[in-house]
Design an enzyme around this catalytic site. Structure first.
Site, PDB file in Angstrom:
ATOM      1  N   LEU A  98      50.804  48.370  35.978  1.00  9.57           N
ATOM      2  CA  LEU A  98      50.809  47.877  34.680  1.00  9.57           C
ATOM      3  C   LEU A  98      49.266  47.915  34.057  1.00  9.57           C
ATOM      4  CD1 LEU A  98      52.827  44.705  35.251  1.00  9.57           C
ATOM      5  CD2 LEU A  98      53.661  46.817  34.447  1.00  9.57           C
ATOM      6  N   LYS A 109      44.766  48.322  34.564  1.00  6.44           N
ATOM      7  CA  LYS A 109      43.439  48.122  35.624  1.00  6.44           C
ATOM      8  C   LYS A 109      42.451  47.252  34.998  1.00  6.44           C
ATOM      9  CE  LYS A 109      42.494  51.938  38.554  1.00  6.44           C
ATOM     10  NZ  LYS A 109      44.077  52.865  38.564  1.00  6.44           N
ATOM     11  N   ASP A 159      37.973  33.742  28.687  1.00  4.39           N
ATOM     12  CA  ASP A 159      38.006  35.224  28.421  1.00  4.39           C
ATOM     13  C   ASP A 159      39.204  35.303  27.488  1.00  4.39           C
ATOM     14  OD1 ASP A 159      37.443  37.748  29.196  1.00  4.39           O
ATOM     15  OD2 ASP A 159      38.388  37.665  31.041  1.00  4.39           O
TER      16      ASP A 159
HETATM   17  P1  ATP Z   1      39.166  42.667  32.278  1.00  3.00           P
HETATM   18  O1  ATP Z   1      39.064  42.883  33.768  1.00  3.00           O
HETATM   19  O2  ATP Z   1      37.914  43.113  31.729  1.00  3.00           O
HETATM   20  O3  ATP Z   1      39.384  41.093  32.149  1.00  3.00           O
HETATM   21  P2  ATP Z   1      41.933  43.268  31.513  1.00  3.00           P
HETATM   22  O4  ATP Z   1      42.302  42.024  30.895  1.00  3.00           O
HETATM   23  O5  ATP Z   1      42.497  44.402  30.712  1.00  3.00           O
HETATM   24  O6  ATP Z   1      40.455  43.456  31.634  1.00  3.00           O
HETATM   25  P3  ATP Z   1      43.241  42.896  33.889  1.00  3.00           P
HETATM   26  O7  ATP Z   1      43.333  41.323  33.642  1.00  3.00           O
HETATM   27  O8  ATP Z   1      43.220  43.320  35.485  1.00  3.00           O
HETATM   28  O9  ATP Z   1      42.178  43.491  32.997  1.00  3.00           O
HETATM   29  O10 ATP Z   1      44.763  43.244  33.504  1.00  3.00           O
HETATM   30  C1  ATP Z   1      44.958  44.955  33.320  1.00  3.00           C
HETATM   31  C2  ATP Z   1      46.182  45.068  32.304  1.00  3.00           C
HETATM   32  O11 ATP Z   1      47.361  44.925  33.080  1.00  3.00           O
HETATM   33  C3  ATP Z   1      46.182  44.323  30.980  1.00  3.00           C
HETATM   34  O12 ATP Z   1      45.374  45.008  30.083  1.00  3.00           O
HETATM   35  C4  ATP Z   1      47.481  44.106  30.662  1.00  3.00           C
HETATM   36  O13 ATP Z   1      47.893  45.178  29.785  1.00  3.00           O
HETATM   37  C5  ATP Z   1      48.269  44.348  31.949  1.00  3.00           C
HETATM   38  N1  ATP Z   1      48.986  43.092  32.429  1.00  3.00           N
HETATM   39  C6  ATP Z   1      48.180  41.632  32.764  1.00  3.00           C
HETATM   40  N2  ATP Z   1      49.237  40.832  33.302  1.00  3.00           N
HETATM   41  C7  ATP Z   1      50.402  41.107  32.934  1.00  3.00           C
HETATM   42  C8  ATP Z   1      51.352  40.568  32.831  1.00  3.00           C
HETATM   43  N3  ATP Z   1      51.524  39.409  33.176  1.00  3.00           N
HETATM   44  N4  ATP Z   1      52.580  41.323  32.464  1.00  3.00           N
HETATM   45  C9  ATP Z   1      52.436  42.505  32.135  1.00  3.00           C
HETATM   46  N5  ATP Z   1      51.214  43.304  31.977  1.00  3.00           N
HETATM   47  C10 ATP Z   1      50.092  42.597  32.214  1.00  3.00           C
END
Ligand code: ATP
Ligand code: MG
Length: 299
Positions: free
Chosen positions: A14, A16, A128
């Site tokens: 979904l 990274k 965050d």
């Molecule tokens: P960072 O690592 O700097 O906090 P981030 O928030 O983009 O950045 P992650 O929290 O690892 O990184 O999430 C990666 C991506 O996965 C997100 O940008 C989001 O689009 C997707 N994502 C995260 N959680 C969910 C979820 N519960 N359902 C659907 N998509 C999700």
């Protein structure tokens, strides 16, 4: 109940982040589709155990504005965090179709309610708040994820380097102050602004270095919403982005603001917008996949 890797069928990726990937998974025993976040950290067993214990409070409390927590486990030194799958995705992948003011107001209302819930019911500050941590589903629900529930996890993930998009409040940049509710209010304001404009308000290409960019956040007057939004909307964002942290409103005050009270909740077609934005996102992703696939375009 406890979740482990054997019970999960791994589906597509979904997204990274800095610490690992988020993957769509299917939990066979319960028939639930989930999002599993992998957090790659080199941690010892005692730290991993305290993280799991601290995450446990999430089993006891729920809010319609917070992504549901299903459980966490670790393998070797990685933490795996299973949460509600939000099919439309995060705000940053949706706002490109444009965000009318009633939708912006509704998204903001959900975010403020989520932040207030975290503070009042769990006594935690998010730490965050940014568009990638605001998730939407095709029912039109808007929920927060990736908040700092576990002190141990927050500590272990303490940013070693700052990315090229900082949502950090000026007082944290300039004085390295510890996190306060007011810093979350700044990040809220910046996230709303980004959602409305369709891009991050301090574009890295405008600055010669991260230092310059952070100096602009600290030294320049705060950015504001474009003219096409109402005075109320612009004033709301202005209050969140006050440079003096003490002047920023509380969540209770924000909930009383006309920008949030002007729209009758059940009259805003959030579901309609969410579905349209999700379809546009899927189309864009499909086009990007195709473009990558044609390594040797016919010419
Ligand atoms: P960072 O690592 O700097 O906090 P981030 O928030 O983009 O950045 P992650 O929290 O690892 O990184 O999430 C990666 C991506 O996965 C997100 O940008 C989001 O689009 C997707 N994502 C995260 N959680 C969910 C979820 N519960 N359902 C659907 N998509 C999700
Ligand atoms: Mg995230």
């Amino acid at each position: 109940f406890k979740i482990n890797m054997e019970e999960l069928k791994l589906l597509e990726e979904l997204g990274k982040g800095q610490y690992g990937t988020v993957q769509k998974v299917y939990h066979k025993p319960t028939n639930v589709t989930m999002a599993m976040k992998e957090i790659r950290l080199e941690l010892d067993q005692s730290k991993l155990n305290s993280i799991l214990m601290e995450l446990d409070v999430l089993h006891k409390s729920q809010s319609p504005y917070i992504v549901d927590f299903y459980g966490a486990f670790f393998i070797e030194t990685c933490v795996y965090y299973c949460m509600e799958f939000m099919d439309a995705g995060s705000l940053d992948k949706l706002y490109k179709i444009g965000v009318p003011e009633d939708i912006l107001s509704h998204i903001t209302l959900s975010m403020v309610r989520g932040l207030k819930f975290l503070k009042d019911d769990l006594s935690i500050i998010h730490r965050d708040v940014k568009p990638t941590n605001v998730l939407v589903n095709s029912l039109g629900q808007v929920k927060l994820c990736d908040f700092g529930v576990s002190g141990q996890l927050v500590q272990s993930m303490a940013k070693t380097h700052i990315g090229c998009q900082s949502y950090m409040a000026p007082e944290r940049i300039s004085q390295g102050q510890t996190y306060t509710v007011q810093s979350d209010v700044w990040s809220l304001g910046l996230s709303i602004l980004e959602t409305a404009e369709g891009s991050y308000p301090y574009p890295p290409e405008l600055y010669s270095s991260v230092f310059d960019q952070l100096s602009a956040i600290v030294g320049n007057p705060p950015p504001s919403l474009p003219e096409r939004y109402s005075e109320d909307a612009r004033a709301f964002v202005g209050l969140c982005l006050l440079k003096d942290a003490k002047e920023r409103p509380t969540y209770a005050a924000l909930l009383q603001h006309p920008f949030l009270t002007n729209y009758a909740e059940d009259e805003v077609d959030m579901k309609g917008w969410a579905v349209k934005a999700m379809e546009a996102r899927i189309e864009r992703e499909e086009a990007a996949r195709l473009a990558r696939g044609t390594a040797h375009p016919p010419e």
